[in-house]
Design a protein around this motif. Structure first.
Motif, PDB file in Angstrom:
ATOM      1  N   HIS A  92     -24.919  -8.618 -13.219  1.00 16.61           N
ATOM      2  CA  HIS A  92     -24.577  -8.385 -11.816  1.00 16.61           C
ATOM      3  C   HIS A  92     -23.311  -9.150 -11.467  1.00 16.61           C
ATOM      4  O   HIS A  92     -22.887 -10.059 -12.181  1.00 16.61           O
ATOM      5  CB  HIS A  92     -25.704  -8.851 -10.882  1.00 16.61           C
ATOM      6  CG  HIS A  92     -25.732 -10.345 -10.715  1.00 16.61           C
ATOM      7  ND1 HIS A  92     -26.274 -11.192 -11.667  1.00 16.61           N
ATOM      8  CD2 HIS A  92     -25.234 -11.142  -9.726  1.00 16.61           C
ATOM      9  CE1 HIS A  92     -26.126 -12.440 -11.271  1.00 16.61           C
ATOM     10  NE2 HIS A  92     -25.504 -12.452 -10.111  1.00 16.61           N
ATOM     11  N   GLY A  93     -22.714  -8.771 -10.358  1.00 14.85           N
ATOM     12  CA  GLY A  93     -21.556  -9.500  -9.844  1.00 14.85           C
ATOM     13  C   GLY A  93     -21.614  -9.538  -8.331  1.00 14.85           C
ATOM     14  O   GLY A  93     -22.011  -8.563  -7.691  1.00 14.85           O
ATOM     15  N   THR A  94     -21.233 -10.679  -7.748  1.00 18.99           N
ATOM     16  CA  THR A  94     -21.172 -10.819  -6.295  1.00 18.99           C
ATOM     17  C   THR A  94     -19.767 -11.260  -5.921  1.00 18.99           C
ATOM     18  O   THR A  94     -19.208 -12.166  -6.552  1.00 18.99           O
ATOM     19  CB  THR A  94     -22.189 -11.863  -5.784  1.00 18.99           C
ATOM     20  OG1 THR A  94     -23.511 -11.447  -6.140  1.00 18.99           O
ATOM     21  CG2 THR A  94     -22.108 -12.016  -4.275  1.00 18.99           C
ATOM     22  N   VAL A  95     -19.215 -10.621  -4.921  1.00 20.72           N
ATOM     23  CA  VAL A  95     -17.892 -10.976  -4.408  1.00 20.72           C
ATOM     24  C   VAL A  95     -18.059 -11.277  -2.927  1.00 20.72           C
ATOM     25  O   VAL A  95     -18.759 -10.562  -2.209  1.00 20.72           O
ATOM     26  CB  VAL A  95     -16.875  -9.835  -4.610  1.00 20.72           C
ATOM     27  CG1 VAL A  95     -15.502 -10.234  -4.071  1.00 20.72           C
ATOM     28  CG2 VAL A  95     -16.779  -9.470  -6.084  1.00 20.72           C
ATOM     29  N   ALA A  96     -17.415 -12.364  -2.469  1.00 25.52           N
ATOM     30  CA  ALA A  96     -17.593 -12.782  -1.078  1.00 25.52           C
ATOM     31  C   ALA A  96     -16.298 -13.317  -0.498  1.00 25.52           C
ATOM     32  O   ALA A  96     -15.395 -13.745  -1.229  1.00 25.52           O
ATOM     33  CB  ALA A  96     -18.678 -13.857  -0.980  1.00 25.52           C
ATOM     34  N   ILE A  97     -16.231 -13.299   0.811  1.00 23.73           N
ATOM     35  CA  ILE A  97     -15.169 -13.942   1.571  1.00 23.73           C
ATOM     36  C   ILE A  97     -15.803 -15.080   2.358  1.00 23.73           C
ATOM     37  O   ILE A  97     -16.838 -14.890   2.998  1.00 23.73           O
ATOM     38  CB  ILE A  97     -14.498 -12.958   2.557  1.00 23.73           C
ATOM     39  CG1 ILE A  97     -13.927 -11.743   1.825  1.00 23.73           C
ATOM     40  CG2 ILE A  97     -13.409 -13.670   3.357  1.00 23.73           C
ATOM     41  CD1 ILE A  97     -12.782 -12.059   0.907  1.00 23.73           C
ATOM     42  N   LEU A 122     -13.126  -7.580 -14.378  1.00 18.66           N
ATOM     43  CA  LEU A 122     -12.200  -8.192 -13.421  1.00 18.66           C
ATOM     44  C   LEU A 122     -11.493  -7.151 -12.571  1.00 18.66           C
ATOM     45  O   LEU A 122     -11.110  -7.436 -11.429  1.00 18.66           O
ATOM     46  CB  LEU A 122     -11.195  -9.081 -14.155  1.00 18.66           C
ATOM     47  CG  LEU A 122     -11.816 -10.311 -14.835  1.00 18.66           C
ATOM     48  CD1 LEU A 122     -10.757 -11.087 -15.612  1.00 18.66           C
ATOM     49  CD2 LEU A 122     -12.506 -11.218 -13.824  1.00 18.66           C
ATOM     50  N   GLU A 123     -11.325  -5.945 -13.092  1.00 16.32           N
ATOM     51  CA  GLU A 123     -10.788  -4.864 -12.270  1.00 16.32           C
ATOM     52  C   GLU A 123     -11.755  -4.551 -11.132  1.00 16.32           C
ATOM     53  O   GLU A 123     -11.344  -4.362  -9.984  1.00 16.32           O
ATOM     54  CB  GLU A 123     -10.548  -3.613 -13.117  1.00 16.32           C
ATOM     55  CG  GLU A 123     -10.110  -2.389 -12.323  1.00 16.32           C
ATOM     56  CD  GLU A 123      -8.789  -2.574 -11.591  1.00 16.32           C
ATOM     57  OE1 GLU A 123      -8.599  -1.925 -10.540  1.00 16.32           O
ATOM     58  OE2 GLU A 123      -7.943  -3.374 -12.057  1.00 16.32           O
ATOM     59  N   TRP A 124     -13.057  -4.509 -11.466  1.00 14.55           N
ATOM     60  CA  TRP A 124     -14.066  -4.303 -10.410  1.00 14.55           C
ATOM     61  C   TRP A 124     -14.016  -5.438  -9.388  1.00 14.55           C
ATOM     62  O   TRP A 124     -14.034  -5.195  -8.176  1.00 14.55           O
ATOM     63  CB  TRP A 124     -15.466  -4.233 -11.022  1.00 14.55           C
ATOM     64  CG  TRP A 124     -16.541  -4.335  -9.983  1.00 14.55           C
ATOM     65  CD1 TRP A 124     -17.027  -3.326  -9.207  1.00 14.55           C
ATOM     66  CD2 TRP A 124     -17.203  -5.528  -9.557  1.00 14.55           C
ATOM     67  NE1 TRP A 124     -17.967  -3.814  -8.320  1.00 14.55           N
ATOM     68  CE2 TRP A 124     -18.098  -5.153  -8.514  1.00 14.55           C
ATOM     69  CE3 TRP A 124     -17.151  -6.866  -9.957  1.00 14.55           C
ATOM     70  CZ2 TRP A 124     -18.923  -6.084  -7.873  1.00 14.55           C
ATOM     71  CZ3 TRP A 124     -17.970  -7.792  -9.313  1.00 14.55           C
ATOM     72  CH2 TRP A 124     -18.838  -7.407  -8.287  1.00 14.55           C
ATOM     73  N   ALA A 125     -13.937  -6.678  -9.872  1.00 14.90           N
ATOM     74  CA  ALA A 125     -13.928  -7.825  -8.969  1.00 14.90           C
ATOM     75  C   ALA A 125     -12.703  -7.812  -8.062  1.00 14.90           C
ATOM     76  O   ALA A 125     -12.800  -8.073  -6.853  1.00 14.90           O
ATOM     77  CB  ALA A 125     -13.979  -9.128  -9.770  1.00 14.90           C
ATOM     78  N   ALA A 126     -11.538  -7.501  -8.628  1.00 16.34           N
ATOM     79  CA  ALA A 126     -10.305  -7.477  -7.844  1.00 16.34           C
ATOM     80  C   ALA A 126     -10.337  -6.354  -6.808  1.00 16.34           C
ATOM     81  O   ALA A 126      -9.956  -6.552  -5.645  1.00 16.34           O
ATOM     82  CB  ALA A 126      -9.102  -7.311  -8.768  1.00 16.34           C
ATOM     83  N   THR A 127     -10.796  -5.187  -7.215  1.00 20.64           N
ATOM     84  CA  THR A 127     -10.871  -4.060  -6.284  1.00 20.64           C
ATOM     85  C   THR A 127     -11.845  -4.350  -5.149  1.00 20.64           C
ATOM     86  O   THR A 127     -11.557  -4.097  -3.972  1.00 20.64           O
ATOM     87  CB  THR A 127     -11.301  -2.783  -7.028  1.00 20.64           C
ATOM     88  OG1 THR A 127     -10.341  -2.486  -8.043  1.00 20.64           O
ATOM     89  CG2 THR A 127     -11.424  -1.608  -6.073  1.00 20.64           C
ATOM     90  N   THR A 128     -12.997  -4.918  -5.504  1.00 19.85           N
ATOM     91  CA  THR A 128     -13.998  -5.246  -4.490  1.00 19.85           C
ATOM     92  C   THR A 128     -13.479  -6.314  -3.543  1.00 19.85           C
ATOM     93  O   THR A 128     -13.676  -6.237  -2.320  1.00 19.85           O
ATOM     94  CB  THR A 128     -15.298  -5.722  -5.160  1.00 19.85           C
ATOM     95  OG1 THR A 128     -15.759  -4.727  -6.070  1.00 19.85           O
ATOM     96  CG2 THR A 128     -16.383  -6.008  -4.127  1.00 19.85           C
ATOM     97  N   GLY A 129     -12.809  -7.317  -4.095  1.00  9.74           N
ATOM     98  CA  GLY A 129     -12.239  -8.365  -3.256  1.00  9.74           C
ATOM     99  C   GLY A 129     -11.200  -7.833  -2.297  1.00  9.74           C
ATOM    100  O   GLY A 129     -11.169  -8.215  -1.115  1.00  9.74           O
ATOM    101  N   ARG A 130     -10.344  -6.951  -2.779  1.00 13.23           N
ATOM    102  CA  ARG A 130      -9.316  -6.348  -1.922  1.00 13.23           C
ATOM    103  C   ARG A 130      -9.960  -5.537  -0.797  1.00 13.23           C
ATOM    104  O   ARG A 130      -9.507  -5.569   0.356  1.00 13.23           O
ATOM    105  CB  ARG A 130      -8.391  -5.487  -2.768  1.00 13.23           C
ATOM    106  CG  ARG A 130      -7.147  -4.991  -2.016  1.00 13.23           C
ATOM    107  CD  ARG A 130      -6.127  -4.379  -2.955  1.00 13.23           C
ATOM    108  NE  ARG A 130      -6.700  -3.319  -3.752  1.00 13.23           N
ATOM    109  CZ  ARG A 130      -6.841  -3.365  -5.078  1.00 13.23           C
ATOM    110  NH1 ARG A 130      -6.425  -4.404  -5.753  1.00 13.23           N
ATOM    111  NH2 ARG A 130      -7.376  -2.343  -5.737  1.00 13.23           N
ATOM    112  N   GLN A 131     -11.036  -4.826  -1.111  1.00 16.10           N
ATOM    113  CA  GLN A 131     -11.741  -4.036  -0.093  1.00 16.10           C
ATOM    114  C   GLN A 131     -12.361  -4.927   0.979  1.00 16.10           C
ATOM    115  O   GLN A 131     -12.319  -4.597   2.171  1.00 16.10           O
ATOM    116  CB  GLN A 131     -12.817  -3.182  -0.763  1.00 16.10           C
ATOM    117  CG  GLN A 131     -12.257  -2.048  -1.624  1.00 16.10           C
ATOM    118  CD  GLN A 131     -13.324  -1.363  -2.452  1.00 16.10           C
ATOM    119  OE1 GLN A 131     -14.458  -1.854  -2.585  1.00 16.10           O
ATOM    120  NE2 GLN A 131     -12.970  -0.228  -3.035  1.00 16.10           N
ATOM    121  N   LEU A 132     -12.923  -6.071   0.572  1.00 19.01           N
ATOM    122  CA  LEU A 132     -13.510  -6.998   1.545  1.00 19.01           C
ATOM    123  C   LEU A 132     -12.434  -7.571   2.460  1.00 19.01           C
ATOM    124  O   LEU A 132     -12.644  -7.720   3.669  1.00 19.01           O
ATOM    125  CB  LEU A 132     -14.255  -8.125   0.827  1.00 19.01           C
ATOM    126  CG  LEU A 132     -15.588  -7.776   0.166  1.00 19.01           C
ATOM    127  CD1 LEU A 132     -16.167  -9.005  -0.526  1.00 19.01           C
ATOM    128  CD2 LEU A 132     -16.583  -7.231   1.172  1.00 19.01           C
TER     129      LEU A 132
END
Length: 395
Positions: A92-97, A122-132
């Protein structure tokens, strides 16, 4: 808002000392800051003005007047900047602000396979972070840094995983460089147990200067906080509890010549293997937890015994480091009290009385967002360091 790159030019100016003072959330006047720090009026004014221009502190009402115009108070503004936090697990991965106090503003969790490799994950993490970031409506200049936790050993100074056993393709991969292609800010990387220790220490035990966080799950590891600071060791491998060979002791059910390491004896998969030997279908930590919650006697007994074996290793840690708190987390710890009961049983019996006189051994209070909270705190501590390490604010 002044761009974050200006922080670098303030290195050595002493503004970090005042910022550290105000980060406790208590509004203060300039006179009160002078009294606490011993700095001159002109020095305090110059440093406070710098922090105001950076948007890190701002007006917070007026203090009571002793005659004349009431003095203005100033306070830390944690919402002035944000941190992107990424917690990567095996599945799993969690991305937060978060803001600069580590408070979660938004987060999302998805299933992923860490074995898919660094580029995909890391592509998933970067894309998700940008969306947040876009969803929150914050400009890129508000982002102070990115914190990342990964499920394997990390050379913290470079942010590169080193021979991670469950992360094929990640060995020596430059995680910070990959994420800086999307986010032009500092990127700090650490192993998952260290960021859990940071999160637990900050949110549940802020007054405990000496704490050991132990994660018992697919693997076993520890995060060590000593003197109020996370201890990573010379190369970042401090806290590798799982590879400590467990000494045989009279209470152990193992053979006296069994010299396996702790992970091979007391982790979730190790307990599952023992259950299979007894004819019980179990293949993972999740299976062990489910059996314990169902009241399976074999599973309850084996988890308790795993706690005793972990306690045998932690007894030496207690004698050596003398922590005031041992926090036990990870999936196996959430099965119930059996694991912690076993840990307590051995630690209190095998450690010296002075070291255990005021020792608390407790279950983690953190939830599923503990990893991203710790990753954010790692960045906040680095960027807002009292040592004025403002150069971290540059790429």
């Amino acid at each position: 808002m002044v761009e974050l790159s200006r922080l670098a030019s303030t290195r050595g100016s002493g503004v970090g000392e005042i910022l550290h003072l105000l980060r406790d959330g208590v509004p203060r006047t300039r006179s009160e800051i002078m009294e606490i720090t011993g700095l001159s009026r002109s020095t305090v004014s110059a440093r406070v003005d710098t922090l105001i221009s950076l948007g890190l502190v701002g007006p917070a009402g007026e203090a009571a007047s002793s005659g004349g115009r009431p003095p203005a108070r100033i306070a830390f503004l944690p919402s002035s900047r944000i941190v992107l936090a990424i917690d990567l697990g095996a599945t799993h991965g969690t991305v937060a602000i978060t803001d600069l106090a580590g408070t979660l503003l938004d987060h999302t969790t998805s299933q992923l396979d860490i074995a898919a490799g660094p580029e995909a994950v890391l592509e998933w993490a970067a894309t998700t972070g940008r969306q947040l970031l876009e969803a929150g409506g914050r400009p890129a200049t508000d982002l102070v840094g990115v914190g990342v936790g990964v499920p394997g050993p990390v050379e913290h100074s470079t942010g590169r995983p080193v021979n991670p056993p469950i992360m094929p393709g990640w060995d020596r991969f430059d995680v910070p460089a990959r994420l800086r292609r999307t986010f032009d800010v500092p990127v700090l990387v650490d192993n998952d147990v260290n960021i859990l220790a940071l999160g637990e220490h900050a949110t549940a035990w802020p007054d405990a200067d000496d704490l050991v966080f132990v994660k018992v799950s697919t693997g076993i590891g520890a995060g060590v906080v000593a003197g109020g600071a996370l201890q990573r060791g010379a190369q970042g491998s401090a806290g590798d509890l799982g590879h400590v060979h467990v000494p045989w002791h009279p209470d152990s059910t193992r053979a006296s010549d069994d010299d396996r390491d702790l992970e091979g004896i007391a982790s979730g998969p190790a307990i599952a293997a023992l259950l299979r030997e007894r004819g019980i279908d179990a293949h993972s930590s999740a299976d062990v937890v489910a059996l314990v919650r169902q009241g399976n006697r074999e599973a309850l007994a084996l988890v308790r015994e795993a706690g005793r074996e972990i306690g045998a290793v932690l007894a030496s840690v207690v004698n050596l480091l003398n922590p005031s708190v041992i926090v036990v987390g990870g999936s196996i710890s959430r099965a119930g009290e059996q694991l912690i009961a076993g840990v307590r049983e051995t630690v209190y019996r095998r450690s010296i009385p002075l070291a255990t006189q005021h020792l608390s051994i407790v279950q983690s209070r953190s939830n599923e967002t503990a990893g991203v909270t710790g990753a954010a705190i790692m960045v906040i501590q680095a960027v807002l360091s009292t040592s004025d390490a403002w150069d971290l604010a540059g790429p």
